[in-house]
Design a protein around this motif. Structure first.
Motif, PDB file in Angstrom:
ATOM      1  N   ILE A 125       0.837  -1.208   0.000  1.00  0.00           N
ATOM      2  CA  ILE A 125       0.000   0.000   0.000  1.00  0.00           C
ATOM      3  C   ILE A 125       0.871   1.256   0.000  1.00  0.00           C
ATOM      4  O   ILE A 125       0.582   2.227  -0.690  1.00  0.00           O
ATOM      5  N   PHE A 126       1.947   1.229   0.758  1.00  0.00           N
ATOM      6  CA  PHE A 126       2.753   2.453   0.895  1.00  0.00           C
ATOM      7  C   PHE A 126       3.824   2.604  -0.182  1.00  0.00           C
ATOM      8  O   PHE A 126       4.398   3.678  -0.343  1.00  0.00           O
ATOM      9  N   ILE A 127       4.134   1.529  -0.892  1.00  0.00           N
ATOM     10  CA  ILE A 127       5.143   1.654  -1.948  1.00  0.00           C
ATOM     11  C   ILE A 127       4.492   1.646  -3.326  1.00  0.00           C
ATOM     12  O   ILE A 127       4.810   2.465  -4.178  1.00  0.00           O
ATOM     13  N   LYS A 128       3.557   0.720  -3.524  1.00  0.00           N
ATOM     14  CA  LYS A 128       2.911   0.670  -4.838  1.00  0.00           C
ATOM     15  C   LYS A 128       1.427   0.341  -4.679  1.00  0.00           C
ATOM     16  O   LYS A 128       0.998  -0.785  -4.918  1.00  0.00           O
ATOM     17  N   PRO A 129       0.653   1.339  -4.251  1.00  0.00           N
ATOM     18  CA  PRO A 129      -0.786   1.083  -4.132  1.00  0.00           C
ATOM     19  C   PRO A 129      -1.377   0.767  -5.504  1.00  0.00           C
ATOM     20  O   PRO A 129      -0.868   1.234  -6.521  1.00  0.00           O
ATOM     21  N   GLU A 168      -3.248   6.164  -3.711  1.00  0.00           N
ATOM     22  CA  GLU A 168      -1.975   6.862  -3.913  1.00  0.00           C
ATOM     23  C   GLU A 168      -2.123   8.357  -3.623  1.00  0.00           C
ATOM     24  O   GLU A 168      -1.294   8.957  -2.940  1.00  0.00           O
ATOM     25  N   THR A 172       5.731   8.720   0.279  1.00  0.00           N
ATOM     26  CA  THR A 172       5.231   7.357   0.078  1.00  0.00           C
ATOM     27  C   THR A 172       4.917   7.161  -1.403  1.00  0.00           C
ATOM     28  O   THR A 172       4.924   8.102  -2.179  1.00  0.00           O
ATOM     29  N   ALA A 173       4.635   5.927  -1.745  1.00  0.00           N
ATOM     30  CA  ALA A 173       4.169   5.537  -3.075  1.00  0.00           C
ATOM     31  C   ALA A 173       5.006   6.183  -4.192  1.00  0.00           C
ATOM     32  O   ALA A 173       6.231   6.100  -4.152  1.00  0.00           O
ATOM     33  N   ARG A 191       9.053   6.303  -4.514  1.00  0.00           N
ATOM     34  CA  ARG A 191       9.750   5.593  -5.604  1.00  0.00           C
ATOM     35  C   ARG A 191      10.567   6.563  -6.445  1.00  0.00           C
ATOM     36  O   ARG A 191      11.647   6.240  -6.924  1.00  0.00           O
TER      37      ARG A 191
END
Lengths: 266, 233
Positions: free
Chosen positions: A248-252, A258, B77-78, B82
């Motif tokens: 969820i926090f890196i690649k929702p 997001e 985040t997200a 990245r």
């Protein structure tokens, strides 16, 4: 918006503790929860995040039937509680029984106007336990589990309200733990605490998940990221996305998630 | 991408993006100048290439500091997280590309002082063009968060490698034919290797772009596999 609940292999390793199925909830005519389907995995921490008014606290309170306290509230669907698959929302199920198995800790520490000892013993007495030695042991065990025993063992007769904010919250956690619940509900348990007290509660939650399943509502997304295994993002009564916290926090998967977690919301 | 509620956060990310592209442009220019100087044998020009590498090194340090500040202040985040993680990798590759340009410039100075026939040919020029095209594609992919540009860059690396093999075979032939050409040929081979490495760093940058855009880790796999994973994501 369809909830995304497909799971990877890591998730399915853990058995279910509870599962919301087609859950709707109404405050009178207002529908606050819309078709929530969501698993709660055993001995894991699951966080509910989302903007104010999204229904996360409403959802949390369904688990221990808090909404029964007010007229006009209505549940639809089910929350199955495992392993016995009891439907927590069934009219045949006594809310008092539910609350024996599911405890709750609130945003503001709310110790009873009683001694530290009696705060923790209260649930045991309600349950009908009267043997002093049993209660003594359980109070100590609960205070130890809440990482408070060392600080209060010589002042058990003092009022709970005399403790600091962080200690009061740990007292409330001890009170919640005393009856050996299977699920612990936390409704923003650290939003009234300073960073040090917050860190100690977070640490405590991480320790407690060895024994008990935890469902937590938090406004602090970093807290959700730090302490939870699973995270659900809710928005206006719907569950937008549920997944492993790291994902969820890196690649929702969903843009709505997001936008919220990256602060693009609104 | 919609804006953050915090305008300052948007500004910080935007300036980070701009700075990376500026550093990318500088690295590309350094490689181009080094090869130009190599062919022309202009020692003074090559000296400036060597000196200018310091600018790229400084950019890496500055961008690194910016990334640290954003992480500390914003807890990204997200996509934001990245992006910053990718930037930290991209600038490290760009810095290394700068080092390769400096190496080519140094060897260019050495070669220009050696007597004998040159062993340079169009192959090296051609290879440099492809490697720099890869770099541009990867950086465009970064700027536009576009994985198709990034994968195009990764595909081109095969051509760079093939060109390197061909140059290397040719140089071996020179060395066998005329032992006096060995020193020049070995230096030229080192230059070709440096340019081949520029292609590898451009590939790394392209892979970082895929991670930034898609959250997919596509390192150590072929260009076709990368496309496959993107299609399945």
């Amino acid at each position: 918006m369809n909830p995304i609940t497909e799971h990877n292999s890591r998730e399915t390793l853990s058995p279910l503790k509870a599962e919301a199925k087609k859950l709707n909830f109404y405050y009178g005519n207002f529908q606050a929860l819309k078709n929530i389907n969501m698993p709660i995995y055993e001995k894991k921490v699951t966080s509910l995040i989302g903007p104010s008014g999204c229904g996360k606290s409403t959802y949390l309170r369904c688990f221990n039937r808090m909404h029964d306290l007010y007229p006009g509230n209505r549940y639809e669907g089910a929350i199955e509680f495992h392993p016995d698959r009891t439907d927590l929302l069934s009219k045949k199920v006594d809310p008092i029984e539910v609350r024996m198995r599911i405890s709750m800790v609130f945003q503001k520490p709310n110790p009873f106007p009683k001694s530290i000892y009696e705060n923790v013993a209260y649930g045991l007495r309600v349950r009908g336990e009267s043997a002093r030695s049993v209660i003594d042991d359980k109070v100590e065990a609960a205070l130890r589990s809440a990482a408070l025993w060392g600080e209060v063992k010589d002042r058990l007769k003092e009022l709970g309200a005399n403790l600091s904010g962080g200690q009061q919250q740990r007292l409330c956690i001890a009170r919640a733990l005393a009856t050996d619940p299977e699920l612990l509900l936390f409704d923003e348990p650290t939003s009234a605490l300073d960073p040090i007290a917050t860190a100690s509660i977070e640490e405590l939650i991480t320790e407690l998940k060895e024994r008990v399943t935890i469902l937590i509502v938090t406004h602090n997304m970093q807290q959700a990221a730090r302490i939870s295994d699973f995270t659900a993002y809710m928005y206006i009564g719907e569950m937008v996305e549920f997944g492993v916290t790291d994902q969820i926090f890196i690649k929702p998967k969903r843009k709505e998630t997001e936008d919220y977690i990256t602060g693009r919301f609104g | 991408m919609t804006d953050h509620t915090s305008k300052n956060f948007d500004l910080e990310l935007e300036s980070l993006r701009t700075y990376v592209l500026k550093m990318g442009g500088a690295a590309e220019q350094q490689v181009r100048k080094a090869i130009e100087g190599l062919y022309s044998g202009d020692q003074a020009f090559l000296e400036t290439v060597i000196r200018d590498d310091d600018r790229i090194n400084q950019m890496e340090i500055d961008i690194d500091a910016l990334c640290n500040q954003v992480i500390a202040k914003r807890q990204p985040t997200a996509i934001d997280l990245r992006m910053i993680v990718s930037v930290l990798k991209v600038i490290s590759d760009l810095e290394r590309i700068g080092d390769k340009a400096r190496k080519v410039a140094r060897l260019g100075i050495t070669l220009s002082s050696l007597s004998g026939d040159g062993v340079l040919n169009e192959g090296l020029n051609h290879m440099t063009e492809i490697a720099l095209k890869m770099l541009r594609l990867a950086l465009d992919g970064f700027a536009r968060v576009d994985v198709s540009l990034a994968t195009e860059a990764v595909h081109l690396d095969k051509l760079v490698n093939a060109e390197y093999q061909s140059i290397s075979r040719q140089l071996i032939t020179y060395m066998m034919e005329d032992p006096r050409a060995i020193t020049r040929s070995l230096d030229t081979l080192t230059i070709a290797k440096a340019i081949e490495r520029v292609g590898d760093h451009a590939t790394n940058i392209a892979e970082s772009v895929v991670y930034m855009a898609k959250g997919l880790n596509v390192r150590h796999i072929s260009a076709d596999e990368i496309e496959d994973r993107i299609a399945r994501s």
